[in-house]
Design a protein around this motif. Structure first.
Motif, PDB file in Angstrom:
ATOM      1  N   VAL A  14      10.259  52.158  75.938  1.00 16.71           N
ATOM      2  CA  VAL A  14      10.382  53.613  76.028  1.00 16.71           C
ATOM      3  C   VAL A  14      10.360  54.006  77.501  1.00 16.71           C
ATOM      4  O   VAL A  14       9.471  53.599  78.248  1.00 16.71           O
ATOM      5  CB  VAL A  14       9.228  54.322  75.285  1.00 16.71           C
ATOM      6  N   ILE A  15      11.353  54.803  77.915  1.00 15.91           N
ATOM      7  CA  ILE A  15      11.348  55.277  79.306  1.00 15.91           C
ATOM      8  C   ILE A  15      11.234  56.806  79.392  1.00 15.91           C
ATOM      9  O   ILE A  15      10.984  57.345  80.472  1.00 15.91           O
ATOM     10  CB  ILE A  15      12.595  54.826  80.089  1.00 15.91           C
ATOM     11  N   LEU A  16      11.366  57.479  78.242  1.00 15.92           N
ATOM     12  CA  LEU A  16      11.273  58.935  78.228  1.00 15.92           C
ATOM     13  C   LEU A  16      10.952  59.374  76.800  1.00 15.92           C
ATOM     14  O   LEU A  16      11.426  58.765  75.845  1.00 15.92           O
ATOM     15  CB  LEU A  16      12.609  59.554  78.669  1.00 15.92           C
ATOM     16  N   HIS A  17      10.142  60.412  76.675  1.00 16.55           N
ATOM     17  CA  HIS A  17       9.794  60.865  75.328  1.00 16.55           C
ATOM     18  C   HIS A  17       9.611  62.378  75.310  1.00 16.55           C
ATOM     19  O   HIS A  17       9.496  63.027  76.360  1.00 16.55           O
ATOM     20  CB  HIS A  17       8.515  60.173  74.832  1.00 16.55           C
TER      21      HIS A  17
ATOM     22  N   PRO B 249       9.150  62.244  66.219  1.00 22.48           N
ATOM     23  CA  PRO B 249       9.102  62.317  67.688  1.00 22.48           C
ATOM     24  C   PRO B 249      10.291  61.578  68.279  1.00 22.48           C
ATOM     25  O   PRO B 249      10.650  60.494  67.817  1.00 22.48           O
ATOM     26  CB  PRO B 249       7.780  61.608  68.033  1.00 22.48           C
ATOM     27  N   ARG B 250      10.939  62.158  69.284  1.00 25.38           N
ATOM     28  CA  ARG B 250      12.144  61.572  69.871  1.00 25.38           C
ATOM     29  C   ARG B 250      11.808  60.795  71.131  1.00 25.38           C
ATOM     30  O   ARG B 250      11.003  61.231  71.957  1.00 25.38           O
ATOM     31  CB  ARG B 250      13.163  62.658  70.191  1.00 25.38           C
ATOM     32  N   VAL B 251      12.439  59.640  71.279  1.00 21.30           N
ATOM     33  CA  VAL B 251      12.208  58.798  72.455  1.00 21.30           C
ATOM     34  C   VAL B 251      13.534  58.231  72.946  1.00 21.30           C
ATOM     35  O   VAL B 251      14.480  58.040  72.175  1.00 21.30           O
ATOM     36  CB  VAL B 251      11.238  57.625  72.151  1.00 21.30           C
ATOM     37  N   MET B 252      13.592  57.953  74.239  1.00 20.67           N
ATOM     38  CA  MET B 252      14.720  57.228  74.816  1.00 20.67           C
ATOM     39  C   MET B 252      14.227  55.828  75.136  1.00 20.67           C
ATOM     40  O   MET B 252      13.211  55.664  75.829  1.00 20.67           O
ATOM     41  CB  MET B 252      15.217  57.911  76.083  1.00 20.67           C
ATOM     42  N   VAL B 253      14.923  54.826  74.600  1.00 19.30           N
ATOM     43  CA  VAL B 253      14.536  53.441  74.848  1.00 19.30           C
ATOM     44  C   VAL B 253      15.663  52.720  75.563  1.00 19.30           C
ATOM     45  O   VAL B 253      16.838  53.077  75.425  1.00 19.30           O
ATOM     46  CB  VAL B 253      14.180  52.697  73.552  1.00 19.30           C
ATOM     47  N   VAL B 254      15.285  51.703  76.345  1.00 14.80           N
ATOM     48  CA  VAL B 254      16.262  50.851  77.013  1.00 14.80           C
ATOM     49  C   VAL B 254      16.070  49.417  76.548  1.00 14.80           C
ATOM     50  O   VAL B 254      14.992  49.028  76.096  1.00 14.80           O
ATOM     51  CB  VAL B 254      16.133  50.921  78.553  1.00 14.80           C
ATOM     52  N   SER B 255      17.128  48.654  76.671  1.00 18.45           N
ATOM     53  CA  SER B 255      17.086  47.248  76.294  1.00 18.45           C
ATOM     54  C   SER B 255      16.340  46.444  77.358  1.00 18.45           C
ATOM     55  O   SER B 255      16.400  46.749  78.552  1.00 18.45           O
ATOM     56  CB  SER B 255      18.500  46.715  76.143  1.00 18.45           C
ATOM     57  N   ALA B 256      15.655  45.396  76.901  1.00 16.56           N
ATOM     58  CA  ALA B 256      14.993  44.497  77.841  1.00 16.56           C
ATOM     59  C   ALA B 256      16.017  43.799  78.736  1.00 16.56           C
ATOM     60  O   ALA B 256      15.678  43.335  79.829  1.00 16.56           O
ATOM     61  CB  ALA B 256      14.171  43.463  77.076  1.00 16.56           C
TER      62      ALA B 256
ATOM     63  N   ASP C  29      25.561  45.108  75.376  1.00 21.18           N
ATOM     64  CA  ASP C  29      26.712  45.999  75.460  1.00 21.18           C
ATOM     65  C   ASP C  29      26.304  47.442  75.726  1.00 21.18           C
ATOM     66  O   ASP C  29      27.102  48.236  76.238  1.00 21.18           O
ATOM     67  CB  ASP C  29      27.521  45.948  74.152  1.00 21.18           C
ATOM     68  N   VAL C  30      25.117  47.782  75.318  1.00 21.94           N
ATOM     69  CA  VAL C  30      24.573  49.140  75.489  1.00 21.94           C
ATOM     70  C   VAL C  30      23.209  49.018  76.141  1.00 21.94           C
ATOM     71  O   VAL C  30      22.433  48.117  75.803  1.00 21.94           O
ATOM     72  CB  VAL C  30      24.462  49.852  74.112  1.00 21.94           C
ATOM     73  N   GLN C  31      22.938  49.901  77.081  1.00 18.86           N
ATOM     74  CA  GLN C  31      21.660  49.816  77.801  1.00 18.86           C
ATOM     75  C   GLN C  31      20.557  50.696  77.204  1.00 18.86           C
ATOM     76  O   GLN C  31      19.381  50.378  77.325  1.00 18.86           O
ATOM     77  CB  GLN C  31      21.844  50.211  79.277  1.00 18.86           C
ATOM     78  N   ALA C  32      20.927  51.815  76.572  1.00 22.12           N
ATOM     79  CA  ALA C  32      19.901  52.768  76.152  1.00 22.12           C
ATOM     80  C   ALA C  32      20.347  53.532  74.914  1.00 22.12           C
ATOM     81  O   ALA C  32      21.528  53.542  74.548  1.00 22.12           O
ATOM     82  CB  ALA C  32      19.604  53.749  77.289  1.00 22.12           C
ATOM     83  N   MET C  33      19.389  54.191  74.264  1.00 23.38           N
ATOM     84  CA  MET C  33      19.692  55.057  73.134  1.00 23.38           C
ATOM     85  C   MET C  33      18.528  56.010  72.895  1.00 23.38           C
ATOM     86  O   MET C  33      17.394  55.757  73.323  1.00 23.38           O
ATOM     87  CB  MET C  33      19.944  54.245  71.855  1.00 23.38           C
ATOM     88  N   TRP C  34      18.828  57.106  72.229  1.00 25.97           N
ATOM     89  CA  TRP C  34      17.804  58.031  71.755  1.00 25.97           C
ATOM     90  C   TRP C  34      17.602  57.806  70.257  1.00 25.97           C
ATOM     91  O   TRP C  34      18.502  57.378  69.552  1.00 25.97           O
ATOM     92  CB  TRP C  34      18.238  59.479  71.979  1.00 25.97           C
ATOM     93  N   GLY C  35      16.393  58.078  69.799  1.00 26.12           N
ATOM     94  CA  GLY C  35      16.105  57.972  68.372  1.00 26.12           C
ATOM     95  C   GLY C  35      14.688  58.401  68.089  1.00 26.12           C
ATOM     96  O   GLY C  35      13.962  58.869  68.979  1.00 26.12           O
ATOM     97  N   SER C  36      14.281  58.263  66.844  1.00 25.59           N
ATOM     98  CA  SER C  36      12.906  58.606  66.476  1.00 25.59           C
ATOM     99  C   SER C  36      11.964  57.485  66.905  1.00 25.59           C
ATOM    100  O   SER C  36      12.350  56.314  66.966  1.00 25.59           O
ATOM    101  CB  SER C  36      12.793  58.822  64.969  1.00 25.59           C
TER     102      SER C  36
END
Length: 344
Positions: A224-227, A132-139, A202-209
């Motif tokens: 997680v902000i989007l899935h 399952p793919r999710v977009m996560v952001v850093s705290a 340095d990076v705010q977000a990424m996609w991954g499993s």
């Protein structure tokens, strides 16, 4: 905690360990495989996830086929060497293997050199897992939701591995569909390197499993902000689905078309495949053996203990998924090819 998702397979419930099926053709296939040797190709080095999935399933596949399974590691070209070997192997039913389905689809679409196979033409036994793919952001990002990201008036830095990789394709495809104000920075060696950059700010977000994101989610480092799931799960923290967001875009029809193709790409996952044209009775036998192996209670328990997810799909379902991922409408295919080649 890892979760296991298996479909109930009616055929598997009634299969005897050494006598799958009762039709004459199935019996003939059972006789063919008894004490025969199946070469199982793994397109990566020993010790990785594809290798571990294969070696853990092999004893159960031997149990339900009566054959000996020999694991053959064949790394090279990001999994393409092994995938090509499977596709071009003798089609008598004694050569099978696990492939990186999503990567093989993207390579085929972009006509990458060496992609001498057709994803839709493999004979599929079934799928072991799809992430399952999710977009996560850093705290550290200050972003609390996807709505925040869309409305904060600044471009966010989204990390990705190499051009054409899943983290990159996810970012640019969803960014295009939703009009996300972002700057995709690629070139990280591993997904873990992106997560380290997120910890530094340095990076705010990424996609991954979802599986690879769980540690950061549980520690509170990531959110997680989007899935891409159609049903909510506790690990998703109430984040919206891409399908809900699609309805709010300026062109919901286009966004939905893109998402369906992207979903099919990710749904290919890690299937077990054979070369085109193997005899129908042997294919049916192998599919039943694979279903029985994947639903074997002891195997499922071992995979849970090893922290390995399972998400079974039948061979027939995999054939449909493979076609959906490769037979795209021209405008959608052009978008995906540009994303894979790093032209977006």
């Amino acid at each position: 905690m890892r979760r296991t998702f298996l479909k109930t397979v009616a055929a598997a419930a009634g299969l005897a360990a050494l006598g799958l099926g009762s039709a004459a053709s199935a019996q003939s296939a059972a006789e063919f495989y008894k004490d025969n040797v199946i070469k199982w190709i793994v397109p990566y080095d020993p010790g990785g996830g594809y290798d571990e999935y294969s070696r853990m399933l092999a004893p159960y596949f031997e149990k339900y086929t009566g054959a000996r399974v020999d694991i053959v590691n064949m790394p090279g070209s990001g999994g393409m060497k092994g995938a090509v070997e499977i596709f071009n192997s003798p089609n008598d039913g004694t050569y099978i293997g696990i492939i990186n389905g999503s990567a093989m689809v993207t390579n085929q679409l972009a006509q990458i050199e060496g992609a001498n196979y057709k994803v839709g033409q493999y004979e599929y036994l079934g799928r072991m897992v799809a992430d399952p793919r999710v977009m996560v952001v850093s705290a550290l990002s200050g972003i609390e939701s996807f709505e925040d990201m869309m409305n904060n008036g600044r471009p966010e830095i989204v990390g990705a591995t190499g051009l054409g990789g899943s983290t990159y394709v996810d970012a640019v495809i969803i960014g295009d569909a939703f009009g996300i104000d972002q700057r995709v920075v690629h070139g990280f060696d591993r997904s873990g390197d992106i997560r380290t950059a997120m910890l530094r700010g340095d990076v705010q977000a990424m996609w991954g499993s979802l599986g690879s994101a769980l540690k950061g989610i549980e520690s509170g480092d990531h959110k997680v902000i989007l899935h891409a799931e159609k049903e909510d799960r506790p690990e998703l923290g109430g984040a919206p689905s891409i399908y809900d967001v699609a309805k709010t875009t300026e062109n919901p029809e286009r966004a939905t078309k893109i998402l369906r193709s992207w979903e099919a790409l990710n749904a290919v996952g890690r299937p077990v495949a054979a070369p085109p044209g193997i005899p129908e009775d042997r294919l049916a036998f192998l599919r039943e053996a694979f279903a029985a192996s994947m639903n074997d209670a002891e195997f499922v328990s071992q995979m849970e203990e090893a922290g390995r997810d399972l998400l079974y799909a039948s061979g027939e379902e995999m054939s449909e998924i493979a076609k959906a991922a490769t037979e795209l409408e021209p405008d959608i295919e052009a978008l995906f090819v540009r994303a894979i080649r790093g032209e977006i």
